[in-house]
Design an enzyme around this catalytic site. Structure first.
Site, PDB file in Angstrom:
ATOM      1  N   GLY A  10      -1.382  -0.003   6.699  1.00 12.27           N
ATOM      2  CA  GLY A  10      -0.826   0.230   5.369  1.00 12.27           C
ATOM      3  C   GLY A  10      -0.251  -1.043   4.785  1.00 12.27           C
ATOM      4  O   GLY A  10       0.657  -1.638   5.364  1.00 12.27           O
ATOM      5  N   GLY A  12       1.411  -1.343   1.913  1.00 14.20           N
ATOM      6  CA  GLY A  12       2.380  -1.036   0.866  1.00 14.20           C
ATOM      7  C   GLY A  12       3.573  -1.959   0.991  1.00 14.20           C
ATOM      8  O   GLY A  12       3.500  -3.038   1.584  1.00 14.20           O
ATOM      9  N   PHE A  13       4.699  -1.544   0.460  1.00 15.37           N
ATOM     10  CA  PHE A  13       5.888  -2.399   0.501  1.00 15.37           C
ATOM     11  C   PHE A  13       6.332  -2.677   1.928  1.00 15.37           C
ATOM     12  O   PHE A  13       6.724  -3.795   2.259  1.00 15.37           O
ATOM     13  CB  PHE A  13       7.026  -1.745  -0.278  1.00 15.37           C
ATOM     14  CG  PHE A  13       6.832  -1.766  -1.766  1.00 15.37           C
ATOM     15  CD1 PHE A  13       6.926  -2.950  -2.474  1.00 15.37           C
ATOM     16  CD2 PHE A  13       6.545  -0.604  -2.456  1.00 15.37           C
ATOM     17  CE1 PHE A  13       6.749  -2.991  -3.841  1.00 15.37           C
ATOM     18  CE2 PHE A  13       6.360  -0.617  -3.831  1.00 15.37           C
ATOM     19  CZ  PHE A  13       6.460  -1.816  -4.526  1.00 15.37           C
ATOM     20  N   GLU A 170      10.125   9.534 -16.189  1.00 13.99           N
ATOM     21  CA  GLU A 170       9.444   8.392 -16.789  1.00 13.99           C
ATOM     22  C   GLU A 170       8.149   8.808 -17.477  1.00 13.99           C
ATOM     23  O   GLU A 170       7.830   8.329 -18.573  1.00 13.99           O
ATOM     24  CB  GLU A 170       9.208   7.325 -15.724  1.00 13.99           C
ATOM     25  CG  GLU A 170      10.502   6.651 -15.284  1.00 13.99           C
ATOM     26  CD  GLU A 170      10.353   5.785 -14.054  1.00 13.99           C
ATOM     27  OE1 GLU A 170      11.262   4.982 -13.795  1.00 13.99           O
ATOM     28  OE2 GLU A 170       9.342   5.916 -13.329  1.00 13.99           O
ATOM     29  N   ASP A 299       7.830   5.298   3.687  1.00 14.32           N
ATOM     30  CA  ASP A 299       7.883   6.718   3.333  1.00 14.32           C
ATOM     31  C   ASP A 299       7.425   7.636   4.459  1.00 14.32           C
ATOM     32  O   ASP A 299       7.584   8.856   4.361  1.00 14.32           O
ATOM     33  CB  ASP A 299       7.013   6.984   2.102  1.00 14.32           C
ATOM     34  CG  ASP A 299       7.600   6.390   0.838  1.00 14.32           C
ATOM     35  OD1 ASP A 299       8.767   5.958   0.875  1.00 14.32           O
ATOM     36  OD2 ASP A 299       6.891   6.334  -0.180  1.00 14.32           O
ATOM     37  N   ALA A 315      11.096   1.892  -2.716  1.00 19.18           N
ATOM     38  CA  ALA A 315      10.513   0.626  -2.296  1.00 19.18           C
ATOM     39  C   ALA A 315      11.494  -0.236  -1.500  1.00 19.18           C
ATOM     40  O   ALA A 315      11.111  -0.899  -0.531  1.00 19.18           O
ATOM     41  CB  ALA A 315      10.005  -0.140  -3.514  1.00 19.18           C
TER      42      ALA A 315
END
Length: 431
Positions: A10, A12-13, A170, A299, A315
Protein backbone atom coordinates in the site's frame (compact mmCIF):
# COMPACT_ATOMS: atom_id res chain seq x y z
CA UNK A 1 25.24 -10.55 5.28
CA UNK A 2 22.26 -10.03 2.96
CA UNK A 3 19.99 -7.02 3.21
CA UNK A 4 16.82 -7.27 5.25
CA UNK A 5 13.80 -7.53 2.99
CA UNK A 6 11.13 -4.99 3.94
CA UNK A 7 7.83 -5.22 2.07
CA UNK A 8 5.42 -2.27 2.15
CA UNK A 9 1.91 -3.13 0.97
CA UNK A 10 0.00 0.00 0.00
CA UNK A 11 1.46 3.33 -1.12
CA UNK A 12 -0.98 5.54 0.74
CA UNK A 13 0.06 8.00 3.41
CA UNK A 14 1.29 5.28 5.78
CA UNK A 15 3.18 3.18 3.25
CA UNK A 16 4.69 6.05 1.30
CA UNK A 17 6.06 7.78 4.40
CA UNK A 18 7.44 4.50 5.70
CA UNK A 19 9.15 3.79 2.38
CA UNK A 20 10.73 7.23 2.23
CA UNK A 21 12.02 6.80 5.78
CA UNK A 22 13.68 3.54 4.74
CA UNK A 23 15.04 4.94 1.50
CA UNK A 24 18.82 4.58 0.94
CA UNK A 25 19.28 3.01 4.40
CA UNK A 26 22.20 0.53 4.27
CA UNK A 27 21.27 -3.08 4.91
CA UNK A 28 17.62 -2.67 3.87
CA UNK A 29 15.97 -3.63 0.58
CA UNK A 30 12.43 -2.30 0.22
CA UNK A 31 9.65 -3.54 -2.05
CA UNK A 32 6.56 -1.32 -2.32
CA UNK A 33 3.47 -3.15 -3.59
CA UNK A 34 0.38 -1.31 -4.81
CA UNK A 35 -2.32 -2.18 -7.31
CA UNK A 36 -2.23 1.39 -8.67
CA UNK A 37 0.78 3.19 -10.12
CA UNK A 38 0.03 6.43 -8.25
CA UNK A 39 -0.13 7.84 -4.76
CA UNK A 40 -3.43 9.63 -4.15
CA UNK A 41 -3.95 12.65 -1.91
CA UNK A 42 -7.36 11.56 -0.65
CA UNK A 43 -8.28 14.68 1.37
CA UNK A 44 -8.73 16.55 -1.93
CA UNK A 45 -10.48 13.74 -3.78
CA UNK A 46 -13.84 15.44 -3.41
CA UNK A 47 -12.41 18.41 -5.36
CA UNK A 48 -11.95 16.09 -8.35
CA UNK A 49 -15.47 14.74 -7.87
CA UNK A 50 -16.81 18.31 -7.88
CA UNK A 51 -14.83 19.37 -10.98
CA UNK A 52 -12.60 21.86 -9.16
CA UNK A 53 -9.39 19.89 -9.77
CA UNK A 54 -8.18 17.33 -12.30
CA UNK A 55 -6.97 13.86 -11.21
CA UNK A 56 -3.33 14.70 -11.96
CA UNK A 57 -3.47 17.59 -9.49
CA UNK A 58 -3.88 15.26 -6.52
CA UNK A 59 -2.03 12.15 -7.69
CA UNK A 60 1.60 11.42 -8.48
CA UNK A 61 3.32 8.29 -9.86
CA UNK A 62 4.74 6.17 -7.04
CA UNK A 63 7.91 5.52 -9.01
CA UNK A 64 8.63 9.21 -9.48
CA UNK A 65 8.10 9.86 -5.76
CA UNK A 66 10.59 7.12 -4.85
CA UNK A 67 13.04 7.15 -7.77
CA UNK A 68 15.89 8.72 -5.79
CA UNK A 69 15.95 5.83 -3.33
CA UNK A 70 18.09 3.16 -4.96
CA UNK A 71 17.15 0.47 -2.45
CA UNK A 72 13.41 0.70 -3.20
CA UNK A 73 11.67 -1.42 -5.82
CA UNK A 74 8.07 -0.65 -6.83
CA UNK A 75 5.84 -3.56 -7.82
CA UNK A 76 2.46 -2.85 -9.41
CA UNK A 77 0.46 -5.82 -8.21
CA UNK A 78 -2.54 -6.73 -6.11
CA UNK A 79 -1.75 -8.19 -2.68
CA UNK A 80 -4.20 -11.04 -2.05
CA UNK A 81 -3.24 -12.48 1.32
CA UNK A 82 -0.52 -12.62 3.97
CA UNK A 83 1.21 -15.76 5.25
CA UNK A 84 2.75 -14.57 8.54
CA UNK A 85 4.12 -18.03 9.40
CA UNK A 86 6.21 -18.34 6.23
CA UNK A 87 6.63 -14.56 5.90
CA UNK A 88 5.23 -14.20 2.39
CA UNK A 89 2.83 -11.84 0.65
CA UNK A 90 0.72 -13.57 -1.99
CA UNK A 91 0.05 -11.33 -4.99
CA UNK A 92 -1.48 -11.80 -8.43
CA UNK A 93 2.05 -11.95 -9.88
CA UNK A 94 3.55 -14.36 -7.34
CA UNK A 95 4.73 -14.53 -3.75
CA UNK A 96 6.96 -11.84 -2.24
CA UNK A 97 9.03 -12.89 0.82
CA UNK A 98 9.82 -10.48 3.65
CA UNK A 99 11.76 -10.07 6.87
CA UNK A 100 9.60 -7.11 7.88
CA UNK A 101 6.11 -6.33 6.60
CA UNK A 102 4.32 -2.98 6.72
CA UNK A 103 0.66 -3.43 5.86
CA UNK A 104 -1.15 -0.22 4.99
CA UNK A 105 -3.87 -0.97 2.45
CA UNK A 106 -6.32 1.61 3.74
CA UNK A 107 -10.09 1.31 3.84
CA UNK A 108 -13.08 1.18 1.54
CA UNK A 109 -16.69 2.23 1.87
CA UNK A 110 -19.03 0.17 4.02
CA UNK A 111 -22.71 -0.12 3.17
CA UNK A 112 -23.62 -1.88 6.41
CA UNK A 113 -24.60 -5.11 4.71
CA UNK A 114 -26.28 -3.41 1.74
CA UNK A 115 -23.57 -3.61 -0.90
CA UNK A 116 -26.34 -3.67 -3.52
CA UNK A 117 -26.70 0.07 -2.88
CA UNK A 118 -23.29 0.87 -4.32
CA UNK A 119 -24.34 1.13 -8.02
CA UNK A 120 -26.93 3.74 -7.00
CA UNK A 121 -24.80 5.56 -4.39
CA UNK A 122 -21.06 5.50 -5.17
CA UNK A 123 -18.55 6.22 -2.43
CA UNK A 124 -15.44 8.35 -2.72
CA UNK A 125 -12.16 6.55 -2.12
CA UNK A 126 -10.47 6.39 -5.53
CA UNK A 127 -9.95 8.38 -8.72
CA UNK A 128 -12.36 6.19 -10.76
CA UNK A 129 -15.04 6.83 -8.13
CA UNK A 130 -14.31 10.56 -8.16
CA UNK A 131 -14.58 10.85 -11.94
CA UNK A 132 -17.76 8.74 -11.89
CA UNK A 133 -19.33 11.07 -9.31
CA UNK A 134 -18.27 14.04 -11.43
CA UNK A 135 -19.90 12.43 -14.46
CA UNK A 136 -23.16 11.75 -12.60
CA UNK A 137 -23.42 15.25 -11.13
CA UNK A 138 -22.69 17.07 -14.38
CA UNK A 139 -24.84 14.68 -16.43
CA UNK A 140 -27.78 15.36 -14.10
CA UNK A 141 -27.69 19.06 -15.01
CA UNK A 142 -27.42 18.25 -18.71
CA UNK A 143 -30.46 15.96 -18.58
CA UNK A 144 -32.44 18.51 -16.56
CA UNK A 145 -31.67 21.13 -19.22
CA UNK A 146 -33.53 19.13 -21.88
CA UNK A 147 -36.20 17.55 -19.64
CA UNK A 148 -39.74 18.87 -20.24
CA UNK A 149 -41.45 16.94 -17.44
CA UNK A 150 -41.33 19.14 -14.29
CA UNK A 151 -41.23 16.17 -11.91
CA UNK A 152 -38.40 14.49 -13.77
CA UNK A 153 -36.53 17.79 -13.98
CA UNK A 154 -36.93 18.17 -10.21
CA UNK A 155 -35.60 14.64 -9.67
CA UNK A 156 -32.50 15.34 -11.73
CA UNK A 157 -31.89 18.54 -9.81
CA UNK A 158 -32.09 16.72 -6.46
CA UNK A 159 -28.80 15.50 -4.96
CA UNK A 160 -28.64 13.43 -1.78
CA UNK A 161 -25.42 12.94 0.19
CA UNK A 162 -25.60 10.21 2.82
CA UNK A 163 -23.27 10.69 5.79
CA UNK A 164 -22.57 13.81 7.85
CA UNK A 165 -18.83 13.37 8.37
CA UNK A 166 -16.18 15.62 6.75
CA UNK A 167 -16.48 13.94 3.33
CA UNK A 168 -20.26 14.24 3.24
CA UNK A 169 -20.17 17.86 4.39
CA UNK A 170 -17.54 18.77 1.80
CA UNK A 171 -19.45 17.06 -1.02
CA UNK A 172 -22.78 18.65 -0.10
CA UNK A 173 -21.23 22.10 0.26
CA UNK A 174 -19.42 21.79 -3.06
CA UNK A 175 -22.60 20.78 -4.91
CA UNK A 176 -24.50 23.67 -3.36
CA UNK A 177 -21.77 26.13 -4.25
CA UNK A 178 -21.27 24.81 -7.78
CA UNK A 179 -24.98 24.91 -8.60
CA UNK A 180 -25.42 28.48 -7.39
CA UNK A 181 -22.21 30.21 -8.41
CA UNK A 182 -20.65 28.18 -11.24
CA UNK A 183 -23.41 26.63 -13.33
CA UNK A 184 -25.97 29.44 -13.04
CA UNK A 185 -24.46 31.19 -16.08
CA UNK A 186 -24.25 28.11 -18.29
CA UNK A 187 -27.83 26.87 -18.59
CA UNK A 188 -30.88 28.36 -20.23
CA UNK A 189 -33.85 26.05 -19.62
CA UNK A 190 -33.23 25.41 -15.92
CA UNK A 191 -32.02 27.52 -13.05
CA UNK A 192 -29.29 25.54 -11.23
CA UNK A 193 -29.86 27.72 -8.18
CA UNK A 194 -33.09 25.79 -7.70
CA UNK A 195 -31.02 22.66 -7.13
CA UNK A 196 -32.03 20.72 -4.06
CA UNK A 197 -29.11 19.32 -2.04
CA UNK A 198 -29.90 17.15 0.99
CA UNK A 199 -27.28 15.98 3.49
CA UNK A 200 -28.59 12.98 5.44
CA UNK A 201 -27.10 11.96 8.79
CA UNK A 202 -28.43 9.14 10.98
CA UNK A 203 -26.93 10.63 14.16
CA UNK A 204 -28.12 13.64 16.15
CA UNK A 205 -25.70 16.06 14.43
CA UNK A 206 -23.13 16.32 11.66
CA UNK A 207 -19.35 16.32 12.19
CA UNK A 208 -19.45 14.43 15.48
CA UNK A 209 -15.65 14.51 15.86
CA UNK A 210 -15.70 18.33 15.95
CA UNK A 211 -16.63 20.72 18.73
CA UNK A 212 -20.39 21.39 18.98
CA UNK A 213 -20.03 25.08 18.13
CA UNK A 214 -17.90 24.35 15.07
CA UNK A 215 -20.37 21.74 13.85
CA UNK A 216 -23.22 24.24 14.30
CA UNK A 217 -21.27 26.82 12.31
CA UNK A 218 -20.74 24.26 9.55
CA UNK A 219 -24.47 23.56 9.45
CA UNK A 220 -25.26 27.26 9.09
CA UNK A 221 -22.69 27.56 6.29
CA UNK A 222 -24.27 24.60 4.49
CA UNK A 223 -27.73 26.11 4.82
CA UNK A 224 -26.45 29.41 3.38
CA UNK A 225 -25.51 27.43 0.26
CA UNK A 226 -29.01 25.99 0.06
CA UNK A 227 -28.11 22.58 1.53
CA UNK A 228 -30.82 20.95 3.64
CA UNK A 229 -29.33 19.08 6.61
CA UNK A 230 -31.42 16.18 7.89
CA UNK A 231 -30.18 14.70 11.16
CA UNK A 232 -31.64 11.68 12.93
CA UNK A 233 -32.58 10.37 9.48
CA UNK A 234 -31.65 6.76 8.80
CA UNK A 235 -31.63 5.55 5.19
CA UNK A 236 -33.43 2.22 4.78
CA UNK A 237 -33.13 1.79 1.02
CA UNK A 238 -31.32 3.23 -1.99
CA UNK A 239 -32.55 2.65 -5.54
CA UNK A 240 -32.08 4.14 -8.98
CA UNK A 241 -35.05 6.40 -8.25
CA UNK A 242 -33.76 7.86 -4.97
CA UNK A 243 -33.66 6.94 -1.29
CA UNK A 244 -36.07 5.77 1.38
CA UNK A 245 -35.85 7.30 4.86
CA UNK A 246 -38.28 5.62 7.20
CA UNK A 247 -41.56 5.62 5.30
CA UNK A 248 -40.64 8.57 3.11
CA UNK A 249 -39.34 8.25 -0.45
CA UNK A 250 -37.21 11.08 -1.81
CA UNK A 251 -36.84 11.07 -5.58
CA UNK A 252 -33.28 11.89 -6.67
CA UNK A 253 -31.22 11.02 -9.72
CA UNK A 254 -27.89 11.41 -7.91
CA UNK A 255 -27.12 9.82 -4.53
CA UNK A 256 -23.63 9.87 -3.03
CA UNK A 257 -22.40 7.70 -0.16
CA UNK A 258 -20.18 9.00 2.66
CA UNK A 259 -21.64 7.13 5.62
CA UNK A 260 -19.08 4.56 6.69
CA UNK A 261 -15.85 2.71 5.96
CA UNK A 262 -14.34 -0.70 6.58
CA UNK A 263 -10.75 -1.82 6.41
CA UNK A 264 -9.28 -3.62 3.41
CA UNK A 265 -10.14 -7.34 3.38
CA UNK A 266 -6.51 -8.47 3.31
CA UNK A 267 -6.30 -7.94 7.07
CA UNK A 268 -8.51 -11.00 7.57
CA UNK A 269 -5.77 -13.26 6.22
CA UNK A 270 -3.54 -12.47 9.22
CA UNK A 271 -5.65 -14.63 11.50
CA UNK A 272 -5.73 -12.06 14.32
CA UNK A 273 -8.62 -10.25 16.07
CA UNK A 274 -10.42 -7.52 14.14
CA UNK A 275 -12.71 -4.75 15.33
CA UNK A 276 -16.29 -4.37 13.98
CA UNK A 277 -15.00 -2.27 11.05
CA UNK A 278 -12.58 -5.02 10.02
CA UNK A 279 -9.50 -3.18 11.29
CA UNK A 280 -6.65 -5.19 12.75
CA UNK A 281 -6.30 -4.80 16.51
CA UNK A 282 -2.60 -4.08 17.03
CA UNK A 283 -0.19 -3.92 19.93
CA UNK A 284 1.18 -0.56 21.19
CA UNK A 285 4.08 -0.80 18.72
CA UNK A 286 1.70 -1.25 15.73
CA UNK A 287 2.47 -4.97 15.35
CA UNK A 288 0.23 -8.02 15.65
CA UNK A 289 0.33 -10.62 18.39
CA UNK A 290 3.00 -13.26 17.85
CA UNK A 291 4.58 -11.54 14.87
CA UNK A 292 6.73 -8.54 15.82
CA UNK A 293 7.91 -8.30 12.21
CA UNK A 294 4.39 -7.45 10.94
CA UNK A 295 3.31 -3.82 11.30
CA UNK A 296 -0.27 -2.84 10.49
CA UNK A 297 -0.57 0.91 9.96
CA UNK A 298 -2.97 3.55 8.74
CA UNK A 299 -6.70 2.93 8.28
CA UNK A 300 -6.21 -0.83 8.59
CA UNK A 301 -5.20 -0.68 12.26
CA UNK A 302 -7.29 -0.28 15.38
CA UNK A 303 -5.72 1.01 18.55
CA UNK A 304 -6.73 3.38 21.31
CA UNK A 305 -5.02 6.73 21.67
CA UNK A 306 -3.99 8.49 24.88
CA UNK A 307 -7.61 9.55 25.48
CA UNK A 308 -8.81 5.94 25.39
CA UNK A 309 -10.73 6.41 22.14
CA UNK A 310 -9.69 4.73 18.86
CA UNK A 311 -7.30 6.77 16.77
CA UNK A 312 -9.12 8.52 13.90
CA UNK A 313 -8.75 7.28 10.35
CA UNK A 314 -7.05 10.41 9.05
CA UNK A 315 -3.93 11.08 7.02
CA UNK A 316 -1.91 12.42 9.95
CA UNK A 317 -2.27 9.20 11.94
CA UNK A 318 -1.22 7.14 8.93
CA UNK A 319 1.80 9.34 8.19
CA UNK A 320 3.03 9.23 11.79
CA UNK A 321 2.51 5.47 12.05
CA UNK A 322 4.46 4.91 8.85
CA UNK A 323 7.44 6.91 10.12
CA UNK A 324 7.19 5.22 13.54
CA UNK A 325 7.29 1.69 12.09
CA UNK A 326 10.12 2.57 9.71
CA UNK A 327 12.21 4.02 12.56
CA UNK A 328 11.87 0.79 14.54
CA UNK A 329 13.05 -1.23 11.57
CA UNK A 330 15.99 1.10 10.98
CA UNK A 331 17.11 0.79 14.61
CA UNK A 332 16.79 -2.99 14.67
CA UNK A 333 18.68 -3.47 11.39
CA UNK A 334 21.51 -1.24 12.57
CA UNK A 335 21.74 -2.67 16.10
CA UNK A 336 23.45 -5.91 17.01
CA UNK A 337 21.61 -6.01 20.36
CA UNK A 338 17.86 -6.31 21.00
CA UNK A 339 16.01 -3.00 20.72
CA UNK A 340 13.29 -2.00 23.17
CA UNK A 341 10.32 -0.84 21.19
CA UNK A 342 8.35 2.20 22.38
CA UNK A 343 4.58 2.53 22.10
CA UNK A 344 3.25 4.65 19.28
CA UNK A 345 2.06 8.09 20.41
CA UNK A 346 -0.07 10.13 18.07
CA UNK A 347 0.66 13.84 17.97
CA UNK A 348 -2.74 15.38 17.31
CA UNK A 349 -2.36 18.42 15.05
CA UNK A 350 -6.08 19.06 14.81
CA UNK A 351 -8.72 18.57 12.17
CA UNK A 352 -10.50 20.66 9.58
CA UNK A 353 -13.31 20.59 7.06
CA UNK A 354 -14.29 22.94 4.26
CA UNK A 355 -17.87 23.80 3.38
CA UNK A 356 -17.24 25.92 0.29
CA UNK A 357 -15.54 29.08 -0.88
CA UNK A 358 -14.27 31.00 2.17
CA UNK A 359 -16.19 28.64 4.45
CA UNK A 360 -14.39 26.15 6.70
CA UNK A 361 -13.95 25.05 10.28
CA UNK A 362 -10.69 24.08 11.96
CA UNK A 363 -9.42 22.83 15.31
CA UNK A 364 -5.69 23.13 15.91
CA UNK A 365 -4.15 22.53 19.34
CA UNK A 366 -6.94 24.28 21.18
CA UNK A 367 -7.42 26.97 18.54
CA UNK A 368 -10.79 27.03 16.82
CA UNK A 369 -11.16 28.86 13.52
CA UNK A 370 -14.16 29.44 11.27
CA UNK A 371 -14.96 31.26 8.05
CA UNK A 372 -12.28 32.82 5.83
CA UNK A 373 -9.42 32.31 8.31
CA UNK A 374 -10.18 28.61 8.65
CA UNK A 375 -10.50 28.30 4.85
CA UNK A 376 -7.08 29.84 4.21
CA UNK A 377 -5.55 27.68 6.92
CA UNK A 378 -7.15 24.60 5.34
CA UNK A 379 -5.86 25.66 1.92
CA UNK A 380 -2.27 26.18 3.06
CA UNK A 381 -2.12 22.92 5.02
CA UNK A 382 -3.42 20.84 2.11
CA UNK A 383 -1.14 22.44 -0.45
CA UNK A 384 1.85 21.89 1.87
CA UNK A 385 1.06 18.19 2.18
CA UNK A 386 0.63 17.59 -1.55
CA UNK A 387 3.38 15.42 -3.01
CA UNK A 388 5.54 17.12 -5.61
CA UNK A 389 6.10 20.79 -6.49
CA UNK A 390 4.07 20.52 -9.69
CA UNK A 391 1.00 19.40 -7.77
CA UNK A 392 1.30 22.25 -5.28
CA UNK A 393 1.74 24.91 -7.95
CA UNK A 394 -1.05 23.50 -10.12
CA UNK A 395 -3.53 23.31 -7.26
CA UNK A 396 -2.67 26.83 -6.10
CA UNK A 397 -3.20 28.28 -9.59
CA UNK A 398 -6.48 26.42 -10.10
CA UNK A 399 -7.83 27.40 -6.73
CA UNK A 400 -6.86 31.04 -7.18
CA UNK A 401 -8.62 31.11 -10.54
CA UNK A 402 -11.72 29.39 -9.14
CA UNK A 403 -11.80 31.76 -6.18
CA UNK A 404 -11.76 34.85 -8.37
CA UNK A 405 -14.02 33.67 -11.19
CA UNK A 406 -16.15 30.89 -9.62
CA UNK A 407 -15.12 28.76 -12.61
CA UNK A 408 -14.43 25.04 -12.36
CA UNK A 409 -12.01 24.07 -15.10
CA UNK A 410 -12.38 20.28 -14.83
CA UNK A 411 -16.06 20.08 -15.79
CA UNK A 412 -15.59 17.19 -18.19
CA UNK A 413 -18.11 14.39 -18.65
CA UNK A 414 -16.03 11.37 -19.64
CA UNK A 415 -17.96 8.34 -20.82
CA UNK A 416 -16.81 4.85 -19.93
CA UNK A 417 -17.10 3.61 -23.52
CA UNK A 418 -14.01 4.22 -25.62
CA UNK A 419 -14.27 1.93 -28.66
CA UNK A 420 -15.30 3.39 -32.00
CA UNK A 421 -15.99 -0.14 -33.27
CA UNK A 422 -17.49 -2.19 -30.41
CA UNK A 423 -16.92 -5.94 -30.40
CA UNK A 424 -20.09 -7.34 -31.96
CA UNK A 425 -19.16 -10.87 -30.94
CA UNK A 426 -20.32 -9.99 -27.42
CA UNK A 427 -23.88 -9.57 -28.79
CA UNK A 428 -24.24 -11.89 -31.77
CA UNK A 429 -27.88 -10.87 -32.30
CA UNK A 430 -26.72 -7.34 -33.17
CA UNK A 431 -24.40 -8.56 -35.91
Amino acid sequence: MSDKKVVVVGAGFAGLNAAKRLGNVPGIAVTVIDRENHHLFQPLLYQVAMAALSPADIAAPIRSLLHKYRNIRVLKATAQSIDPVNRKVATDVGDVPYDYLLLGCGAQHAYFGHEEWEPHAPGLKSLPQATEIRRRVLEAFEIAEREVNPEERRRYLTFIVIGGGPTGVELAGAIGEMSRFTLDRDFRSVDPRQTRVILVEAGPRILTSFDDKLASRAMRDLESLGVQVWTGARVTDVTSEGVVIGNDKIAAATVLWAAGVRAADIGRSLGVPLDPAGRVITKPDCTIEGHPEVFVIGDMSSRAGSNGRPLPGVALVAMQEGVFAADIIRKEVRSSAPVTRPAFKYVDLGQMATIGRSRAISEFRGWKLTGVRAWWFWLLVHIYRLSGFRNRLSVLVHWAWSYITFERGARLIVAKDWQSYPDKSANPENS
